[in-house]
Enzyme design. Structure first.
Site, PDB file in Angstrom:
ATOM      1  N   THR A 148       0.847  -1.197   0.000  1.00 39.85           N
ATOM      2  CA  THR A 148       0.000   0.000   0.000  1.00 39.85           C
ATOM      3  C   THR A 148       0.882   1.246   0.000  1.00 39.85           C
ATOM      4  O   THR A 148       0.613   2.208  -0.734  1.00 39.85           O
ATOM      5  CB  THR A 148      -0.941   0.002   1.225  1.00 39.85           C
ATOM      6  OG1 THR A 148      -1.512  -1.299   1.370  1.00 39.85           O
ATOM      7  CG2 THR A 148      -2.051   1.022   1.058  1.00 39.85           C
ATOM      8  N   GLU A 202       9.613   1.010  11.408  1.00 42.79           N
ATOM      9  CA  GLU A 202       8.308   1.672  11.299  1.00 42.79           C
ATOM     10  C   GLU A 202       7.931   2.313  12.636  1.00 42.79           C
ATOM     11  O   GLU A 202       7.441   3.446  12.686  1.00 42.79           O
ATOM     12  CB  GLU A 202       7.238   0.661  10.872  1.00 42.79           C
ATOM     13  CG  GLU A 202       7.406   0.210   9.427  1.00 42.79           C
ATOM     14  CD  GLU A 202       6.490  -0.919   9.024  1.00 42.79           C
ATOM     15  OE1 GLU A 202       6.349  -1.143   7.818  1.00 42.79           O
ATOM     16  OE2 GLU A 202       5.913  -1.588   9.893  1.00 42.79           O
TER      17      GLU A 202
HETATM   18  C1  5RP Z   1       5.352  -3.804   6.896  1.00 44.84           C
HETATM   19  C2  5RP Z   1       4.009  -3.426   7.395  1.00 44.84           C
HETATM   20  C3  5RP Z   1       2.971  -3.100   6.387  1.00 44.84           C
HETATM   21  O1  5RP Z   1       2.490  -1.814   6.610  1.00 44.84           O
HETATM   22  C4  5RP Z   1       1.851  -4.100   6.512  1.00 44.84           C
HETATM   23  O2  5RP Z   1       2.380  -5.404   6.416  1.00 44.84           O
HETATM   24  C5  5RP Z   1       0.797  -3.891   5.424  1.00 44.84           C
HETATM   25  O3  5RP Z   1       1.359  -4.184   4.186  1.00 44.84           O
HETATM   26  P1  5RP Z   1       0.548  -4.111   2.842  1.00 44.84           P
HETATM   27  O4  5RP Z   1       0.277  -2.676   2.576  1.00 44.84           O
HETATM   28  O5  5RP Z   1       1.461  -4.744   1.820  1.00 44.84           O
HETATM   29  O6  5RP Z   1      -0.722  -4.910   3.015  1.00 44.84           O
HETATM   30  O7  5RP Z   1       3.742  -3.361   8.564  1.00 44.84           O
HETATM   31  O8  5RP Z   1       6.199  -4.210   7.926  1.00 44.84           O
END
Ligand code: 5RP
Length: 237
Positions: free
Chosen positions: A45, A117
């Site tokens: 995303t 993050e």
């Molecule tokens: C990465 C994360 C991502 O934000 C989470 O896994 C969502 O990912 P995606 O947008 O591919 O569904 O925490 O460590």
């Protein structure tokens, strides 16, 4: 939860999950402050957000990134990436989630970037979560909870989760333990119902060998742009 629902786009046909991600990635641009540095998360995303960010790159100073992968994507699009330590405070951090509840608490780390993050989120005044509606849950815990651990602590941390009713596994890549950007392992834990995210995060973060638990309650989202069948919903917490 406050839910002003301002559809930015009302599709005639059902959108795919990928299209929903594109929509929320583009919608997040409205939270980027001109002339500033923006905090950027990781995942499919966020990749849509980075692509959208490239269209206004002349209006920002650059980004602080939460992973090697996002850094590479940002730089490939000509967006300057700053070291976290060279930036005092970010006005906004934009990132996805594996789950988000009605209070803005999240499970994150599906992309193994949870530690950086959480660091960039902590440095930011506001966390804007971008997600498709499959991520919205009542109670966190259905998605296997990612936990970054020091490799020598893996067995002990797995046992501590087992005592809580959780079943954990070391995340593998090509048959070997996945090694994070920080040189550590990830365990994914199923079978947890995280009724009190703040208490859970506080407790697990204290366990020796845990680098970061994927519950984001202390660094919860203030806003979630949720991609739904009827457009982008803005949830404010
Ligand atoms: C990465 C994360 C991502 O934000 C989470 O896994 C969502 O990912 P995606 O947008 O591919 O569904 O925490 O460590």
């Amino acid at each position: 939860m406050n839910t002003p629902t301002t559809p930015m786009h009302t599709p005639a046909t059902a959108l795919t999950q990928d299209e929903l991600k594109t929509l929320v990635g583009q919608a997040a641009l409205q939270y980027v402050v001109p002339g500033e540095i923006v905090g950027v998360g990781t995942g499919s995303t966020v990749n849509k957000f980075i692509d959208a960010l490239a269209s206004i790159k002349e209006q920002i100073k650059g980004a602080v990134s939460s992973s090697v992968a996002s850094t590479a994507r940002l730089q490939a699009l000509g967006i300057a990436v700053f070291d976290c330590n060279d930036v005092e405070r970010l006005s906004v951090y934009i990132d996805g989630a594996d789950e988000i509840d009605g209070q803005g608490n999240m499970v994150k780390g599906g992309g193994a970037a949870l530690t950086r993050e959480k660091i960039v989120a902590a440095q930011s005044a506001r966390f804007v979560c971008i997600a498709d509606e499959s991520k919205l849950v009542q109670t966190l815990g259905a998605f296997p909870l990612p936990v970054e651990v020091i490799p020598m602590a893996t067995r002990r941390v797995l046992a501590q989760f087992a005592a809580k009713g959780g079943v954990g596994h070391i995340r593998l890549k090509d048959g070997k333990p996945l090694v994070t950007d920080n040189g550590q392992y990830i365990i994914d834990v199923t079978g947890l119902q995280i009724a009190d995210p703040l208490a859970f995060e506080a407790e697990v973060s204290q366990w020796p060998g845990v680098v970061t638990v994927g519950v984001f309650a202390f660094q919860r989202a203030q806003v979630c742009l949720l991609g739904t069948a009827s457009g982008v919903k803005t949830l404010e917490f």
